[in-house]
Design a protein around this motif. Sequence first.
Motif, PDB file in Angstrom:
ATOM      1  N   ALA A  84      -7.943 -18.270 -13.520  1.00 22.48           N
ATOM      2  CA  ALA A  84      -7.341 -18.443 -14.842  1.00 22.48           C
ATOM      3  C   ALA A  84      -5.852 -18.132 -14.828  1.00 22.48           C
ATOM      4  O   ALA A  84      -5.042 -18.864 -15.395  1.00 22.48           O
ATOM      5  N   VAL A  85      -5.487 -17.050 -14.137  1.00 22.06           N
ATOM      6  CA  VAL A  85      -4.076 -16.655 -14.164  1.00 22.06           C
ATOM      7  C   VAL A  85      -3.227 -17.636 -13.351  1.00 22.06           C
ATOM      8  O   VAL A  85      -2.093 -17.938 -13.711  1.00 22.06           O
ATOM      9  N   LEU A  86      -3.802 -18.157 -12.257  1.00 16.94           N
ATOM     10  CA  LEU A  86      -3.064 -19.149 -11.469  1.00 16.94           C
ATOM     11  C   LEU A  86      -2.847 -20.419 -12.288  1.00 16.94           C
ATOM     12  O   LEU A  86      -1.796 -21.053 -12.225  1.00 16.94           O
ATOM     13  N   GLU A  87      -3.875 -20.769 -13.056  1.00 15.61           N
ATOM     14  CA  GLU A  87      -3.765 -21.912 -13.961  1.00 15.61           C
ATOM     15  C   GLU A  87      -2.613 -21.686 -14.943  1.00 15.61           C
ATOM     16  O   GLU A  87      -1.793 -22.564 -15.190  1.00 15.61           O
ATOM     17  N   ARG A  88      -2.555 -20.480 -15.465  1.00 16.34           N
ATOM     18  CA  ARG A  88      -1.572 -20.169 -16.491  1.00 16.34           C
ATOM     19  C   ARG A  88      -0.147 -20.219 -15.997  1.00 16.34           C
ATOM     20  O   ARG A  88       0.770 -20.594 -16.725  1.00 16.34           O
ATOM     21  N   ILE A  89       0.059 -19.809 -14.743  1.00 12.47           N
ATOM     22  CA  ILE A  89       1.424 -19.866 -14.232  1.00 12.47           C
ATOM     23  C   ILE A  89       1.719 -21.222 -13.600  1.00 12.47           C
ATOM     24  O   ILE A  89       2.764 -21.426 -13.001  1.00 12.47           O
ATOM     25  N   GLY A  90       0.769 -22.137 -13.720  1.00 15.53           N
ATOM     26  CA  GLY A  90       1.021 -23.502 -13.262  1.00 15.53           C
ATOM     27  C   GLY A  90       0.940 -23.689 -11.763  1.00 15.53           C
ATOM     28  O   GLY A  90       1.548 -24.593 -11.208  1.00 15.53           O
ATOM     29  N   THR A 126     -13.025 -13.901  -9.303  1.00 15.43           N
ATOM     30  CA  THR A 126     -12.783 -15.322  -9.049  1.00 15.43           C
ATOM     31  C   THR A 126     -12.323 -16.010 -10.331  1.00 15.43           C
ATOM     32  O   THR A 126     -11.371 -16.788 -10.324  1.00 15.43           O
ATOM     33  N   ARG A 127     -12.998 -15.708 -11.428  1.00 17.77           N
ATOM     34  CA  ARG A 127     -12.676 -16.361 -12.689  1.00 17.77           C
ATOM     35  C   ARG A 127     -11.264 -15.990 -13.150  1.00 17.77           C
ATOM     36  O   ARG A 127     -10.451 -16.852 -13.488  1.00 17.77           O
ATOM     37  N   LYS A 128     -10.950 -14.693 -13.108  1.00 16.08           N
ATOM     38  CA  LYS A 128      -9.647 -14.248 -13.606  1.00 16.08           C
ATOM     39  C   LYS A 128      -8.503 -14.735 -12.726  1.00 16.08           C
ATOM     40  O   LYS A 128      -7.447 -15.110 -13.234  1.00 16.08           O
ATOM     41  N   VAL A 129      -8.723 -14.705 -11.400  1.00 15.96           N
ATOM     42  CA  VAL A 129      -7.664 -15.167 -10.504  1.00 15.96           C
ATOM     43  C   VAL A 129      -7.394 -16.645 -10.767  1.00 15.96           C
ATOM     44  O   VAL A 129      -6.228 -17.074 -10.878  1.00 15.96           O
TER      45      VAL A 129
END
Lengths: 361, 289
Positions: free
Chosen positions: A116-122, A111-114
């Motif tokens: 975070a990565v969605l945040e990163r790609i905006g 949950t945390r990584k998904v």
Amino acid sequence: MYDLQCENLTKRFGAFTAVDGVSLEIPGGSFFSILGPSGCGKTTLMRMIAGFEDPSSGDIKIKGRSVLGSPPNKRNVKMVFQHLALFPMMNVGENIAYGLRCRGASKADITRKVGAVLERIGLPDVAQKQIHQLSGGQKQRIAIARCMVLEPDVLLLDEPLGALDLKLRERMKIELKLLQHQFDTTFLYITHDQSEALVMSDHVAVMNAGKFEQIGTPQELYHNPRTAFVAGFVGDSNRWHGKVNRISNGEAEIVTSGGDTIVANCGASALSPGDSAEIFVRPDCIAFGGVRRETQNTLTGTVDSLLFNGANSRALVRIDSRELIEVAINGVDRSSPIKPGDPAHLNWAFADTQCFPAKER
Amino acid sequence: MLQKDAQRLSLLLLLTPFLLWILLLVVLPQLGIVGISLREKVGPRQFTFGLANYLAFVQEPIYWNTLLRTAVMSILVTFLALLVGFPVAYYIAKIAPYRSQTALFLLCLVPLWVSDLVRAFGWIVLLRETGLISGALQAIGIIKGPIELLYNDATVVVGLVYTVVLFMIVPLVSTLNGMDNSLLEAGHNLGGSRITVFRRIVVPYAMPGIVAGCIIVFMMTAGSYLTPILLGGKNSMWFTEQIYDQFITRYNWESGATFGVLLLAFTSFVVWLGLRLTGQKLATTVAKD
């Protein structure tokens, strides 16, 4: 330390050699492109790196360790497919979580990584969406996120922009470059579109008929192509055929089939008087103007037509030997005095003229 | 306006044969059957409306046992057909070289060119006491006396699976054909083992085909008559046999009609239950997005 090394990699399908003794070294954190026409073996090369094909000979090393024996799911090389291959039966969050789950990551971790990565790609709010609800550009970013969440050593991209429309493709080029900087991961990008390769890459390998023609920075490829193929494939060029008349100081005097004499920088190419040669000149190296200097080629003719394309506008000039030449003009300058029918005096430097031995025909 | 009318007329004309077929050959007879099942015989040619036929079914264990048995066996046949059909369909759609796909598919269709009856007799020729298998086993000395391989449940199940497996393969091949190979490669590339890719990508992708195939196969099996009778004999206890008995042997149309309605209702219920339990919708098996 190189993230990815290929040593003398060869792949044969029966009598056909798709990849022929290719070697490359990609330093960590760089954007490396393989540029070539379709059928040149670039996809086969990528599939070997990903592990979907076994090389006939040669070695592939990731972070210095050979991966020849490992199956695709054990290599820390992730791939963005040409048509993205997002899983239609999973939503966005599940798509990204898939790889983590295969690794057996804990639920909280996933949950945390998904997130975070969605945040990163905006795209922070799309986890619950279905794939078909996303736009083309969003799908693109999800496909990259799905790989990047696994922190791969190398990310392979197989012409992922091919399916997008032109406007979006232009935007995604910049976005991909930014994403690569952000993730600081080695990207290996495969394309047949030279502008994609030039715009995004730190280094480009130009591939033709299973072999690398030249590896270099985009600038090197553009200004100092080492083979006729590279000169013709990378960027636009005016091209003449001719016969070498005389060679001195790395400069060749060539008489074109139209009868014009052009002096070209023949650098390392092995030409001797009497050889037939190909001459390449970039449209943006040619200028209109009457003054002739010692180190310049000059041709005269008339402006045939104007091809307006904003800053990339061109004039087609029919030179006196009846050939058409493309010349870059400043299309943005509205006071541009060039009109069809005008007489034109073209000149460009010897140094901007490339020549290569012509292929036997 | 005129064009709109013309369009409507052509639509109507095109639909007419289909509607007539559905109405005259499916809906009306079914309604008739339901009607017959709801009347009680009180004397020669004297009937009243009532549920006595249904009550009789509930009160006679042999009837509903047969129905349950038919359903359970059909589910077993469906499951086995899926087990046998999936690898075949996967091979045809994904592994076989492109050029031999059509040939393999046609090869699957070959048994359909022979009628059900002939195929059932084929099994009989093989399996009966004096049949090929029994004879061969005796010849090589594995068994002493002749052996009867017909008239048991296993034979019925095998025969049924053989008859219906094609109807499992066809929808599976067509769904699996639509699956892009890069989905499988992406599944491996992202770290999935063969089993993970199969479980999390192939099966969910093929689900519409699996559901469609299972429904067709289950309905065909539950409603089949020839194979269970010929291969199972009197022991087969197939529900369609009961219906035949009531209609033809006992000339008890009311009871036969009741059984018919019950078979339809019960198999529909099983299909509904199956869809609910697997979380699938009938609509998604037909329409793909």
